[in-house]
Design a protein around this motif. Structure first.
Motif, PDB file in Angstrom:
ATOM      1  N   TYR A  32     -88.404 -70.111 -24.838  1.00  0.00           N
ATOM      2  CA  TYR A  32     -87.224 -70.501 -24.062  1.00  0.00           C
ATOM      3  C   TYR A  32     -86.998 -69.525 -22.905  1.00  0.00           C
ATOM      4  CZ  TYR A  32     -82.441 -70.541 -22.522  1.00  0.00           C
ATOM      5  OH  TYR A  32     -81.337 -70.524 -21.716  1.00  0.00           O
ATOM      6  N   LYS A  36     -87.005 -70.553 -19.132  1.00  0.00           N
ATOM      7  CA  LYS A  36     -85.764 -70.382 -18.374  1.00  0.00           C
ATOM      8  C   LYS A  36     -86.041 -69.602 -17.092  1.00  0.00           C
ATOM      9  CE  LYS A  36     -81.133 -68.383 -18.523  1.00  0.00           C
ATOM     10  NZ  LYS A  36     -80.157 -67.600 -19.312  1.00  0.00           N
ATOM     11  N   HIS A  51     -80.392 -72.633 -24.263  1.00  0.00           N
ATOM     12  CA  HIS A  51     -81.296 -73.000 -25.361  1.00  0.00           C
ATOM     13  C   HIS A  51     -80.460 -73.756 -26.388  1.00  0.00           C
ATOM     14  CE1 HIS A  51     -84.398 -71.401 -28.548  1.00  0.00           C
ATOM     15  NE2 HIS A  51     -84.488 -72.707 -28.372  1.00  0.00           N
ATOM     16  N   ILE A  68     -83.874 -77.593 -23.986  1.00  0.00           N
ATOM     17  CA  ILE A  68     -83.185 -76.841 -22.936  1.00  0.00           C
ATOM     18  C   ILE A  68     -82.139 -77.752 -22.306  1.00  0.00           C
ATOM     19  CG2 ILE A  68     -83.450 -75.696 -20.707  1.00  0.00           C
ATOM     20  CD1 ILE A  68     -86.372 -75.061 -21.574  1.00  0.00           C
ATOM     21  N   LEU A 117     -86.084 -81.170 -21.853  1.00  0.00           N
ATOM     22  CA  LEU A 117     -85.050 -80.672 -20.949  1.00  0.00           C
ATOM     23  C   LEU A 117     -84.035 -81.784 -20.745  1.00  0.00           C
ATOM     24  CD1 LEU A 117     -85.490 -78.497 -17.844  1.00  0.00           C
ATOM     25  CD2 LEU A 117     -84.040 -80.524 -17.713  1.00  0.00           C
TER      26      LEU A 117
END
Length: 186
Positions: A32, A36, A51, A68, A117
């Motif tokens: 993550y 990110k 997250h 995400i 996502l």
């Protein structure tokens, strides 16, 4: 040669990408953080990235897919969608205020690292409450894990059925979390 994902039926996709659960892995937090950092390098400054999902809940079994949440002004969603697609994400579903993307799905199955996502409007973030509540209440997290494990094989090739069967639990504890935490994410 494998058929392109865009030409596969839902049933073919579910067979190629079954529900798989595994014990919790600390590397999910690293995946993550790395993703990110990558997203922050390609997206505008005014997004919030979080997250979410079971990989963000300490110690429970989960699908090895890092979820995400990206919160952004609705007026920017079209441009963000374009940027995400140019940077390896596949748009899987789009509604008025939500767009869902996958990364790490190949014609031969899952890649080593897989991401979902969820692009949402600012404040559309109930998953943060659920995540925090389960991380604070380990007995509830273990109940969630038990539910997921009981659904796994029944819905191994039916993601919608798997998700739908968890909805009541998620709603109940999201509601409790919002009552407990107030509007910390609004």
């Amino acid at each position: 040669m494998s058929k392109p994902l865009s030409e596969m039926s839902l049933e073919e996709l579910w067979k190629l990408f079954p529900i798989q659960l595994t014990e919790h892995h600390d590397c999910w937090k690293e995946w993550y953080q790395t993703e990110k950092a990558y997203l922050l390098s390609v997206l505008p400054d005014k997004v919030k990235i979080h997250h979410i999902g079971s990989t963000s809940i300490n110690g429970i079994w989960a699908k090895p897919i890092v979820d995400i949440l990206v919160e952004a002004n609705l007026n920017n969603h079209h441009a963000l969608k374009s940027t995400l697609v140019k940077n390896g994400y596949i748009c899987m579903a789009q509604a008025e205020t939500r767009i869902d993307f996958n990364k790490g799905y190949t014609p031969n199955g899952f890649a080593e690292k897989v991401f979902h996502l969820h692009l949402r409007e600012l404040g559309d973030n109930d998953e943060l409450y659920f995540r925090d509540y389960l991380n604070e209440h380990q007995n509830t997290a273990k109940s969630y894990e038990k539910l997921k494990l009981s659904l796994w094989k029944k819905f191994e090739h039916n993601r919608d059925g798997y998700t739908d069967s968890k909805t009541e639990f998620v709603r109940e504890y999201t509601y409790k979390a919002i009552l407990q935490y107030g509007e910390i994410y609004k």
